[in-house]
Design a protein around this motif. Structure first.
Motif, mmCIF file in Angstrom:
data_model
loop_
_atom_site.group_PDB
_atom_site.id
_atom_site.type_symbol
_atom_site.label_atom_id
_atom_site.label_comp_id
_atom_site.label_asym_id
_atom_site.label_seq_id
_atom_site.Cartn_x
_atom_site.Cartn_y
_atom_site.Cartn_z
ATOM 1 N N LEU A 1 0.826 -1.199 0.000
ATOM 2 C CA LEU A 1 0.000 0.000 0.000
ATOM 3 C C LEU A 1 0.864 1.255 0.000
ATOM 4 O O LEU A 1 0.671 2.150 -0.818
ATOM 5 C CB LEU A 1 -0.962 0.012 1.200
ATOM 6 C CG LEU A 1 -2.037 -1.075 1.246
ATOM 7 C CD1 LEU A 1 -3.041 -0.769 2.350
ATOM 8 C CD2 LEU A 1 -2.761 -1.242 -0.074
ATOM 9 N N SER A 2 1.840 1.335 0.902
ATOM 10 C CA SER A 2 2.596 2.585 1.071
ATOM 11 C C SER A 2 3.375 2.979 -0.172
ATOM 12 O O SER A 2 3.598 4.171 -0.428
ATOM 13 C CB SER A 2 3.551 2.471 2.270
ATOM 14 O OG SER A 2 4.548 1.490 2.037
ATOM 15 N N GLU A 3 3.794 2.013 -0.962
ATOM 16 C CA GLU A 3 4.505 2.288 -2.216
ATOM 17 C C GLU A 3 3.589 2.130 -3.431
ATOM 18 O O GLU A 3 3.517 3.003 -4.301
ATOM 19 C CB GLU A 3 5.707 1.354 -2.360
ATOM 20 C CG GLU A 3 6.468 1.522 -3.660
ATOM 21 C CD GLU A 3 7.575 0.492 -3.850
ATOM 22 O OE1 GLU A 3 8.131 0.431 -4.949
ATOM 23 O OE2 GLU A 3 7.876 -0.265 -2.892
ATOM 24 N N ASP A 4 2.865 1.018 -3.480
ATOM 25 C CA ASP A 4 2.128 0.687 -4.688
ATOM 26 C C ASP A 4 0.876 1.532 -4.904
ATOM 27 O O ASP A 4 0.422 1.665 -6.043
ATOM 28 C CB ASP A 4 1.749 -0.797 -4.671
ATOM 29 C CG ASP A 4 2.946 -1.704 -4.901
ATOM 30 O OD1 ASP A 4 3.891 -1.258 -5.577
ATOM 31 O OD2 ASP A 4 2.954 -2.848 -4.411
ATOM 32 N N VAL A 5 0.312 2.099 -3.847
ATOM 33 C CA VAL A 5 -0.836 2.982 -4.063
ATOM 34 C C VAL A 5 -0.375 4.338 -4.614
ATOM 35 O O VAL A 5 -0.766 4.722 -5.718
ATOM 36 C CB VAL A 5 -1.693 3.132 -2.790
ATOM 37 C CG1 VAL A 5 -2.811 4.151 -3.044
ATOM 38 C CG2 VAL A 5 -2.296 1.799 -2.396
ATOM 39 N N PRO A 6 0.475 5.097 -3.902
ATOM 40 C CA PRO A 6 0.835 6.412 -4.451
ATOM 41 C C PRO A 6 1.662 6.360 -5.722
ATOM 42 O O PRO A 6 1.464 7.177 -6.634
ATOM 43 C CB PRO A 6 1.613 7.077 -3.308
ATOM 44 C CG PRO A 6 2.099 5.959 -2.463
ATOM 45 C CD PRO A 6 1.051 4.884 -2.562
ATOM 46 N N PHE A 7 2.590 5.411 -5.823
ATOM 47 C CA PHE A 7 3.497 5.387 -6.969
ATOM 48 C C PHE A 7 3.034 4.424 -8.071
ATOM 49 O O PHE A 7 3.650 4.360 -9.127
ATOM 50 C CB PHE A 7 4.908 5.047 -6.514
ATOM 51 C CG PHE A 7 5.515 6.147 -5.693
ATOM 52 C CD1 PHE A 7 6.206 7.185 -6.292
ATOM 53 C CD2 PHE A 7 5.350 6.169 -4.319
ATOM 54 C CE1 PHE A 7 6.734 8.217 -5.548
ATOM 55 C CE2 PHE A 7 5.874 7.203 -3.555
ATOM 56 C CZ PHE A 7 6.566 8.232 -4.164
ATOM 57 N N GLY A 8 1.952 3.691 -7.797
ATOM 58 C CA GLY A 8 1.353 2.830 -8.797
ATOM 59 C C GLY A 8 -0.018 3.329 -9.208
ATOM 60 O O GLY A 8 -0.205 3.843 -10.302
ATOM 61 N N LEU A 9 -0.981 3.226 -8.298
ATOM 62 C CA LEU A 9 -2.359 3.558 -8.659
ATOM 63 C C LEU A 9 -2.600 5.057 -8.790
ATOM 64 O O LEU A 9 -3.322 5.495 -9.697
ATOM 65 C CB LEU A 9 -3.322 2.958 -7.633
ATOM 66 C CG LEU A 9 -3.305 1.432 -7.479
ATOM 67 C CD1 LEU A 9 -4.533 0.968 -6.715
ATOM 68 C CD2 LEU A 9 -3.210 0.718 -8.828
ATOM 69 N N VAL A 10 -2.028 5.870 -7.892
ATOM 70 C CA VAL A 10 -2.210 7.323 -8.011
ATOM 71 C C VAL A 10 -1.542 7.824 -9.293
ATOM 72 O O VAL A 10 -2.067 8.709 -9.984
ATOM 73 C CB VAL A 10 -1.667 8.051 -6.770
ATOM 74 C CG1 VAL A 10 -1.683 9.565 -6.965
ATOM 75 C CG2 VAL A 10 -2.488 7.674 -5.540
#
Length: 359
Positions: free
Chosen positions: A289-298
């Motif tokens: 979540l901490s990496e893959d949400v902001p740097f992936g999904l966002v």
């Protein structure tokens, strides 16, 4: 075969695995860990088991400056949420004759490095991987278990005209596994980790919060896989809006692990049968979540905004991640504002990332 002086940024599982692989091939390797976690390698050799079985002495740089000034090729192998800060530390010390490999690249971090170098008058060659060449888990500071060597790794280069040179360097270090891409936007969209990691983490959240032991492929159940596939369809739709295609999560896993199952759920079941792991995260601060949400999904949402296409599943999973952790992941990506994506166009971004339209 010529010996290359290689510097690796990062001493997690991938950084140590790369160091072991490259050292085994006869090259000189130094590691710099921004957090100092590579210091144990000053007094003990690096030990790797699994796909790579070697004990090797590697150098340990004390700073970005020491690493940059003593190497020919630099491999950035830290989580994407550390790319910008690491690149900012390296930039004052880099040389125009060096190649920097970003493995794996996310949120167009390689474009940030390339354009910042240009602004400093530095004609840097920046290669990007769409996924890691190896998969690995660090056992402790000087020991790593290397579990897989992928058979296909998407890669690109900035400037795009240097792709043949970059490909030669990457093959010298890692072997003939690379699928060259025309521009780095393809490579960043080829990174499917956020697509599988975020739904997997959210729908197994109580296991993470209770710190249970859970083999993650076993819990990629058919319904979880259906959400992953819906999210993946939006990623592929964004890629198509930028005039390109990327492999699906199912295709990526099939190629990486040589599996012929026709469905994502079937692939996950076969991977669990073969490997029994890897273990799912046990900490609510998981990078899933901490990496893959902001740097992936966002980031995917930012590209969708540029292309003016809806991504409701992406939005829902970002919002669910914010809700379960009580954070605002929309504000955590430091590359989106640095790259000026809010005012970019499809054609403008294609030119910047090395599309054929650049000519």
């Amino acid at each position: 075969m010529p010996q290359v002086k290689v510097g690796i940024v990062g001493s997690g599982g991938i950084g140590l695995a790369y160091a072991a692989w490259i050292a085994l091939a006869g090259h000189h390797v130094s590691i710099w860990s921004p957090r100092g976690s590579a210091d144990a390698l000053r007094s003990e050799p690096l030990s790797a088991s699994g796909v790579v079985d070697v004990t090797a002495d590697v150098g340990c740089a004390t700073s970005a400056r020491e690493l940059a000034t003593s190497t020919d090729v630099i491999v950035i192998a830290v989580p994407v949420n550390g790319h910008k800060s690491v690149m900012d530390e390296l930039l004052p010390h880099l040389r125009g004759d060096q190649t920097v490999i970003v493995s794996s690249m996310g949120s167009l971090s390689s474009l940030y490095l390339f354009e910042r170098a240009q602004s400093l008058g530095l004609n840097l060659r920046v290669a990007s991987f769409g996924t890691t060449v190896l998969t690995a888990r660090r056992q402790h500071a000087g020991q790593v278990n290397v579990t897989t060597k992928r058979s296909v790794v998407p890669m690109s280069c900035l400037p795009s005209g240097d792709l043949p040179k970059a490909l030669g360097i990457c093959e010298l270090l890692f072997g003939d596994v690379f699928a060259p891409e025309d521009h780095s936007l393809v490579t960043t969209l080829a990174n499917s980790n956020p697509i599988s990691h975020v739904p997997l983490a959210l729908f197994n959240w109580t296991r993470i919060e209770r710190a249970e032991a859970w083999p993650q492929f076993h819990y990629m159940t058919p319904h979880v896989c259906s959400v992953i596939e819906k999210l993946d369809a939006e990623r592929m739709g964004v890629a198509n809006a930028f005039g390109t295609n990327v492999a699906s999560v199912s295709q990526h896993l099939s190629r990486s692990f040589d599996i012929t199952e026709p469905t994502l759920a079937g692939i996950a079941a076969e991977l669990h049968k073969r490997r029994g792991g890897p273990a799912g995260p046990k900490d609510i601060q998981t990078r899933y979540l901490s990496e893959d949400v902001p740097f992936g999904l966002v980031f995917l949402r930012a590209l969708a905004d540029i292309a003016q296409i809806p991504v409701p599943v992406t939005n829902a999973l970002i919002d669910m991640s914010n809700l379960v952790l009580g954070v605002n992941f929309y504000a955590d990506n430091d590359l989106i504002p640095a790259l000026g994506l809010s005012s970019e166009s499809v054609d403008g971004l294609l030119v910047r990332t090395g599309s054929a339209r650049m000519a």
